[in-house]
Scaffold this motif. Structure first.
Motif, mmCIF file in Angstrom:
data_model
loop_
_atom_site.group_PDB
_atom_site.id
_atom_site.type_symbol
_atom_site.label_atom_id
_atom_site.label_comp_id
_atom_site.label_asym_id
_atom_site.label_seq_id
_atom_site.Cartn_x
_atom_site.Cartn_y
_atom_site.Cartn_z
ATOM 1 N N ALA A 8 16.489 12.065 -12.653
ATOM 2 C CA ALA A 8 17.684 12.852 -12.338
ATOM 3 C C ALA A 8 17.864 13.965 -13.368
ATOM 4 N N LYS A 9 17.629 15.187 -12.942
ATOM 5 C CA LYS A 9 17.875 16.346 -13.794
ATOM 6 C C LYS A 9 19.378 16.650 -13.774
ATOM 7 N N GLN A 10 19.813 17.503 -14.692
ATOM 8 C CA GLN A 10 21.235 17.799 -14.760
ATOM 9 C C GLN A 10 21.743 18.413 -13.462
ATOM 10 N N TYR A 11 20.898 19.238 -12.814
ATOM 11 C CA TYR A 11 21.341 19.833 -11.556
ATOM 12 C C TYR A 11 21.478 18.784 -10.454
ATOM 13 N N ASP A 12 20.666 17.718 -10.506
ATOM 14 C CA ASP A 12 20.844 16.610 -9.563
ATOM 15 C C ASP A 12 22.187 15.930 -9.797
ATOM 16 N N VAL A 13 22.446 15.607 -11.053
ATOM 17 C CA VAL A 13 23.687 14.933 -11.409
ATOM 18 C C VAL A 13 24.889 15.771 -10.981
ATOM 19 N N ASP A 14 24.862 17.051 -11.302
ATOM 20 C CA ASP A 14 25.986 17.920 -10.955
ATOM 21 C C ASP A 14 26.226 17.956 -9.450
ATOM 22 N N SER A 15 25.148 18.064 -8.686
ATOM 23 C CA SER A 15 25.277 18.171 -7.235
ATOM 24 C C SER A 15 25.783 16.874 -6.620
ATOM 25 N N PHE A 16 25.210 15.743 -7.048
ATOM 26 C CA PHE A 16 25.639 14.463 -6.474
ATOM 27 C C PHE A 16 27.049 14.076 -6.925
ATOM 28 N N GLU A 17 27.408 14.448 -8.139
ATOM 29 C CA GLU A 17 28.745 14.117 -8.621
ATOM 30 C C GLU A 17 29.832 14.894 -7.874
ATOM 31 N N LYS A 18 29.496 16.070 -7.367
ATOM 32 C CA LYS A 18 30.447 16.819 -6.543
ATOM 33 C C LYS A 18 30.752 16.073 -5.248
ATOM 34 N N GLU A 19 29.740 15.383 -4.725
ATOM 35 C CA GLU A 19 29.899 14.660 -3.464
ATOM 36 C C GLU A 19 30.444 13.254 -3.645
ATOM 37 N N ARG A 20 30.219 12.662 -4.811
ATOM 38 C CA ARG A 20 30.493 11.234 -4.983
ATOM 39 C C ARG A 20 31.932 10.821 -4.695
ATOM 40 N N PRO A 21 32.963 11.627 -4.972
ATOM 41 C CA PRO A 21 34.334 11.187 -4.633
ATOM 42 C C PRO A 21 34.535 10.847 -3.165
ATOM 43 N N ASN A 22 33.671 11.380 -2.313
ATOM 44 C CA ASN A 22 33.786 11.097 -0.872
ATOM 45 C C ASN A 22 33.126 9.774 -0.481
ATOM 46 N N TYR A 23 32.526 9.070 -1.469
ATOM 47 C CA TYR A 23 31.786 7.838 -1.188
ATOM 48 C C TYR A 23 32.240 6.741 -2.166
ATOM 49 N N PRO A 24 33.446 6.234 -1.990
ATOM 50 C CA PRO A 24 33.996 5.263 -2.951
ATOM 51 C C PRO A 24 33.242 3.942 -3.012
ATOM 52 N N ASP A 25 32.461 3.625 -1.985
ATOM 53 C CA ASP A 25 31.740 2.348 -1.958
ATOM 54 C C ASP A 25 30.388 2.420 -2.676
ATOM 55 N N LEU A 26 30.045 3.578 -3.211
ATOM 56 C CA LEU A 26 28.750 3.752 -3.871
ATOM 57 C C LEU A 26 28.937 3.886 -5.377
ATOM 58 N N GLU A 27 28.178 3.098 -6.109
ATOM 59 C CA GLU A 27 28.172 3.188 -7.564
ATOM 60 C C GLU A 27 26.814 3.736 -7.983
ATOM 61 N N ILE A 28 26.808 4.843 -8.714
ATOM 62 C CA ILE A 28 25.570 5.548 -9.025
ATOM 63 C C ILE A 28 25.367 5.634 -10.535
ATOM 64 N N GLU A 29 24.123 5.353 -10.954
ATOM 65 C CA GLU A 29 23.707 5.564 -12.338
ATOM 66 C C GLU A 29 22.481 6.469 -12.320
ATOM 67 N N TYR A 30 22.339 7.285 -13.357
ATOM 68 C CA TYR A 30 21.264 8.271 -13.400
ATOM 69 C C TYR A 30 20.330 8.014 -14.579
ATOM 70 N N LEU A 31 19.026 8.149 -14.324
ATOM 71 C CA LEU A 31 18.008 8.062 -15.373
ATOM 72 C C LEU A 31 17.229 9.372 -15.454
ATOM 73 N N ASP A 32 16.896 9.784 -16.680
ATOM 74 C CA ASP A 32 16.025 10.955 -16.850
ATOM 75 C C ASP A 32 14.598 10.640 -16.428
ATOM 76 N N THR A 33 14.149 9.423 -16.701
ATOM 77 C CA THR A 33 12.758 9.051 -16.457
ATOM 78 C C THR A 33 12.493 8.869 -14.974
ATOM 79 N N ASP A 34 11.246 9.153 -14.570
ATOM 80 C CA ASP A 34 10.860 8.970 -13.174
ATOM 81 C C ASP A 34 10.423 7.524 -12.960
ATOM 82 N N ILE A 35 10.304 7.141 -11.705
ATOM 83 C CA ILE A 35 9.922 5.766 -11.396
ATOM 84 C C ILE A 35 8.400 5.638 -11.364
#
Length: 329
Positions: A8-35
């Motif tokens: 998760a790059k900073q632009y990913d975090v910023d974009s998803f965090e803008k949407e996250r208030p619309n999804y109260p049932d989802l809990e999200i954590e972000y990692l810099d490292t890839d899988i």
């Protein structure tokens, strides 16, 4: 649902965090490292993971994810050739993707590459900054009146075809399933498109059938001074054959947003590295080649669409209402 985002790059975090208030049932954590097999165990305690186009979702990774109880992989992209789908099915892991976010974003970048490499904007920019206003090496071609060959006329290919048509180009195309809504396109066999087009733009998914579809044999069919653009998948092009074609002066220009060796490079800062045997370094050595950072998708509108669709996919999975077009199988 608890979701762990990998790479998760900073632009990913910023974009998803803008949407996250619309999804109260989802809990999200972000990692810099890839899988990868080394990092998959970090998903312990989560219900789903979210990955991207360059993530390693092969057999070993999937085995670890299944062992940790992961039932859902959310791909925040359209491509999925990095996922071992057979293994995912065996393990009962559902894979969902974002099939379309902003086809115009990718098509506009494809034309940006085509125009930039055609008119040598990359060279001109550097020369003028050094007060060199010579026109030597900057000769371009008129696209107006020439022929554009579009390989694949799905949503992105269709958008690119419309741009080319707007430039006053004749548009020919190859697709197993012609788009009847594009009445200005003349559909032809692949070999005919490759041999007749002045600009060739690739817009098709990667399959076993079209792996290395651009190779020594198909390059030989192309016109001299052709412009080739690839914003789809790097493996559509045999890079060694492409390099030989460039050395043989076959191409007026080549614009690549994707390439075979990109996995270690894409979205990373490698400015301090010496790429000793790198295919990328060889491509960058040519004056008529532009390589970009797998960024064709990267617009505000596209990122917003990716975020929304990815989170919608998670909710649909919870509610057992998965959209067929988003299901990878």
């Amino acid at each position: 649902m608890r979701i762990l985002f990998y790479d998760a790059k900073q632009y990913d975090v910023d974009s998803f965090e803008k949407e996250r208030p619309n999804y109260p049932d989802l809990e999200i954590e972000y990692l810099d490292t890839d899988i990868s097999p080394k990092t998959a165990a970090l998903a312990d305690g989560y219900d789903a993971i979210c990955a991207f186009v360059s993530s390693d979702l092969g057999e070993k990774t999937l085995d670890i994810l299944a062992d940790k109880g992961i039932k859902l992989i959310l791909m925040r992209c359209a491509g999925f050739n990095n996922v071992d789908l057979k293994k995912a099915e065996e393990l009962g892991i559902t894979v969902l993707r974002v099939p379309g976010y902003s086809p115009e974003a990718v098509a506009e970048h494809a034309m940006t590459l085509a125009m930039s490499v055609n008119r040598r904007i990359h060279k001109e920019y550097i020369k003028v900054r050094e007060n060199n206003f010579s026109l030597v090496g900057l000769m371009g071609l008129n696209f107006h009146g020439r022929t554009a060959g579009i390989i694949g006329t799905g949503k992105i290919g269709a958008a690119m075809a419309k741009i080319c048509h707007g430039f006053g180009m004749k548009v020919i195309a190859y697709d197993k399933y012609p788009n009847k809504n594009l009445d200005f396109i003349e559909y032809k066999e692949l070999g005919d498109v490759l041999s007749e087009a002045d600009l060739i733009s690739l817009h098709c998914p990667l399959t076993d059938e079209n792996y290395h579809m651009i190779n020594a044999h198909t390059i030989a069919k192309m016109k001299d001074d052709v412009v080739l653009v690839n914003t789809s998948r790097g493996e559509l092009v045999d890079t060694n054959d492409l390099i030989q074609g460039i050395r043989n002066h076959k191409f007026h220009g080549v614009g690549l947003d994707v390439y075979e060796e990109e996995r270690d490079n894409v979205f990373e800062n490698r400015s301090a590295d010496i790429l000793e045997s790198s295919v990328t370094a060889r491509l960058l050595s040519f004056p008529n080649v532009i390589v970009t950072s797998h960024q064709a998708f990267f617009t505000e509108e596209a990122m917003a669409a990716i975020s929304k669709t990815t989170l919608d996919n998670a909710v649909d999975f919870i509610n057992n209402e998965i959209k067929e077009m988003n299901l990878v199988k």
